[in-house]
Design a protein around this motif. Structure first.
Motif, PDB file in Angstrom:
ATOM      1  N   VAL A 188     -69.043  16.406 -13.303  1.00  0.00           N
ATOM      2  CA  VAL A 188     -67.796  16.942 -12.689  1.00  0.00           C
ATOM      3  C   VAL A 188     -66.586  16.218 -13.578  1.00  0.00           C
ATOM      4  O   VAL A 188     -66.786  15.332 -14.119  1.00  0.00           O
ATOM      5  N   SER A 189     -65.517  17.185 -13.397  1.00  0.00           N
ATOM      6  CA  SER A 189     -64.242  16.476 -14.356  1.00  0.00           C
ATOM      7  C   SER A 189     -62.991  16.361 -13.564  1.00  0.00           C
ATOM      8  O   SER A 189     -62.796  17.235 -12.304  1.00  0.00           O
ATOM      9  N   LYS A 190     -62.192  15.401 -13.950  1.00  0.00           N
ATOM     10  CA  LYS A 190     -60.949  15.592 -13.384  1.00  0.00           C
ATOM     11  C   LYS A 190     -60.117  15.321 -14.555  1.00  0.00           C
ATOM     12  O   LYS A 190     -59.987  14.111 -14.950  1.00  0.00           O
ATOM     13  N   GLY A 191     -59.144  16.020 -14.806  1.00  0.00           N
ATOM     14  CA  GLY A 191     -58.098  16.045 -15.889  1.00  0.00           C
ATOM     15  C   GLY A 191     -58.813  15.746 -17.204  1.00  0.00           C
ATOM     16  O   GLY A 191     -59.932  16.472 -17.537  1.00  0.00           O
ATOM     17  N   THR A 192     -58.603  14.641 -17.916  1.00  0.00           N
ATOM     18  CA  THR A 192     -59.441  14.410 -19.221  1.00  0.00           C
ATOM     19  C   THR A 192     -60.594  13.434 -18.840  1.00  0.00           C
ATOM     20  O   THR A 192     -61.310  13.078 -19.994  1.00  0.00           O
ATOM     21  N   LEU A 193     -61.049  13.024 -17.819  1.00  0.00           N
ATOM     22  CA  LEU A 193     -62.057  12.231 -17.329  1.00  0.00           C
ATOM     23  C   LEU A 193     -63.324  13.240 -17.099  1.00  0.00           C
ATOM     24  O   LEU A 193     -63.403  14.074 -15.927  1.00  0.00           O
ATOM     25  N   ASN A 194     -64.271  13.124 -17.480  1.00  0.00           N
ATOM     26  CA  ASN A 194     -65.675  13.662 -17.599  1.00  0.00           C
ATOM     27  C   ASN A 194     -66.572  12.802 -16.863  1.00  0.00           C
ATOM     28  O   ASN A 194     -67.123  11.918 -17.700  1.00  0.00           O
ATOM     29  N   VAL A 195     -67.714  13.134 -15.883  1.00  0.00           N
ATOM     30  CA  VAL A 195     -68.652  12.286 -15.444  1.00  0.00           C
ATOM     31  C   VAL A 195     -69.800  13.076 -15.312  1.00  0.00           C
ATOM     32  O   VAL A 195     -69.975  14.200 -14.836  1.00  0.00           O
ATOM     33  N   LEU A 196     -70.832  12.361 -15.707  1.00  0.00           N
ATOM     34  CA  LEU A 196     -72.116  13.003 -15.731  1.00  0.00           C
ATOM     35  C   LEU A 196     -73.141  11.883 -15.003  1.00  0.00           C
ATOM     36  O   LEU A 196     -73.093  10.730 -15.466  1.00  0.00           O
ATOM     37  N   LEU A 197     -73.880  12.268 -14.100  1.00  0.00           N
ATOM     38  CA  LEU A 197     -74.843  11.504 -13.158  1.00  0.00           C
ATOM     39  C   LEU A 197     -76.421  12.474 -13.364  1.00  0.00           C
ATOM     40  O   LEU A 197     -76.276  13.231 -13.389  1.00  0.00           O
ATOM     41  N   GLU A 198     -77.377  11.323 -13.513  1.00  0.00           N
ATOM     42  CA  GLU A 198     -78.722  11.927 -13.502  1.00  0.00           C
ATOM     43  C   GLU A 198     -79.598  10.951 -12.726  1.00  0.00           C
ATOM     44  O   GLU A 198     -79.512   9.746 -12.968  1.00  0.00           O
ATOM     45  N   GLN A 199     -80.389  11.334 -12.035  1.00  0.00           N
ATOM     46  CA  GLN A 199     -81.419  10.747 -10.988  1.00  0.00           C
ATOM     47  C   GLN A 199     -82.763  10.454 -12.154  1.00  0.00           C
ATOM     48  O   GLN A 199     -83.421  11.365 -12.546  1.00  0.00           O
ATOM     49  N   VAL A 200     -82.829   9.398 -12.949  1.00  0.00           N
ATOM     50  CA  VAL A 200     -83.749   9.052 -13.820  1.00  0.00           C
ATOM     51  C   VAL A 200     -85.032   8.729 -13.474  1.00  0.00           C
ATOM     52  O   VAL A 200     -85.991   8.521 -14.215  1.00  0.00           O
ATOM     53  N   SER A 201     -85.247   8.195 -12.028  1.00  0.00           N
ATOM     54  CA  SER A 201     -86.489   7.807 -11.573  1.00  0.00           C
ATOM     55  C   SER A 201     -86.530   8.148 -10.098  1.00  0.00           C
ATOM     56  O   SER A 201     -85.615   7.944  -9.597  1.00  0.00           O
ATOM     57  N   HIS A 202     -87.787   8.367  -9.811  1.00  0.00           N
ATOM     58  CA  HIS A 202     -87.758   8.711  -8.224  1.00  0.00           C
ATOM     59  C   HIS A 202     -88.433   7.725  -7.420  1.00  0.00           C
ATOM     60  O   HIS A 202     -88.007   7.403  -6.431  1.00  0.00           O
TER      61      HIS A 202
END
Length: 306
Positions: free
Chosen positions: A46-60
């Motif tokens: 997701v992005s807001k203005g010039t801020l870009n955010v990325l999340l990932e579930q790397v372990s269950h």
């Protein structure tokens, strides 16, 4: 509030802005039906203005979440790697969020290290949730630190103002307190200068949260199959329609699909690898999640600026 952290030329002002931003992440948690359970490899971009955010579930097992956010215009980078450890107390559950949170002001050469508060979930005598514990923020480069105490222990009983904030900002080398913090995270938090006695508002929840916008899909073709909004779309639609049976069925479908993928990997002797992070674990250092890209690209889901 995040971009404001890098605006001042004064290190103490920058630090107080980081503390205010940290408090702004505390939101009331709705108590009720919660069928979401992040699946392995689930992402949110997701992005807001010039801020870009990325999340990932790397372990269950255990559940580990990684976050990488960048803002090239304001020279800001966020790196988070955290997992939850629930503790059961009969009528309540205390969820500790363990791991690392870093905020970097790239042009200042400053790294702010912080932990996350604990989430308390109470079932009896009255259902409710709250944030508790002590949030510690430290910037080695400026020699400043903060301790933010959230909520009294009496939350687990019948009394207590559970949205209380008490804390201080201090010099890490001398332990000298510079500013005292006092207030409520859902209202206002003030800071008092120890030397001058001057009292100013550090954080006003109404001003900050009242202008928040709902994210929208800006590029449908760019939304990947692992995106949270896509993974849980049918569950979300059922919840909004208050069709709890359909929500349960949709959730079971998502989870059964994950079991099938797991069995398929095991039959091939394959190991799942995260898309956007390199993940490691050690007994001494815990989980570590390093982003594989320097800058997070703009996202297909955006938060409107106005």
């Amino acid at each position: 509030m995040l971009s404001r952290c890098n605006q001042s030329e004064n290190s103490l002002d920058r630090f107080t802005s980081v503390v205010a931003w940290s408090i702004s992440m505390l939101r009331p948690v709705t108590f009720g039906v919660a069928p979401y359970n992040p699946i392995l490899g689930e992402t949110h971009h997701v992005s807001k203005g010039t801020l870009n955010v990325l999340l990932e579930q790397v372990s269950h097992h255990p559940p580990v979440s990684a976050l990488h956010a960048t803002d090239q215009k304001h020279n800001i980078e966020l790196n988070w790697c955290q997992h939850i450890v629930p503790k059961f107390y009969g009528t309540s559950v205390e969820t500790e969020v363990e791991g690392k949170r870093q905020l970097k002001l790239l042009n200042r050469g400053e790294t702010y290290e912080m932990n996350a508060p604990n989430l308390l979930i109470r079932f009896l005598p009255v259902p409710g949730t709250d944030w508790a514990g002590t949030v510690r923020i430290r910037c080695p480069e400026s020699g400043l630190g903060a301790e933010i105490h959230l909520g009294p222990k009496s939350f687990l009983g019948l009394r207590g103002n559970h949205r209380l904030v008490r804390g201080k900002i201090y010099e890490t080398s001398t332990k000298k307190t510079l500013l005292q913090l006092n207030g409520h995270w859902d209202r206002t938090v003030t800071m008092k200068d120890i030397n001058s006695g001057k009292l100013t508002v550090l954080y006003n929840a109404r001003e900050v949260l009242s202008g928040m916008k709902t994210p929208i899909v800006n590029d449908l073709q760019g939304v990947g199959s692992s995106e949270s909004a896509a993974v849980w779309s049918e569950v979300s639609q059922a919840i909004m329609s208050q069709d709890w049976e359909k929500a349960k069925e949709a959730k079971n479908y998502v989870e059964e699909k994950q079991r099938e993928l797991l069995r398929e990997r095991e039959s091939k002797g394959a190991t799942w690898v995260p898309q956007y992070f390199t993940v490691s674990y050690s007994k001494d250092g815990g989980w570590d999640c390093s982003p594989t890209q320097q800058w997070v690209p703009p996202a297909p889901i955006v938060v409107p600026l106005s």
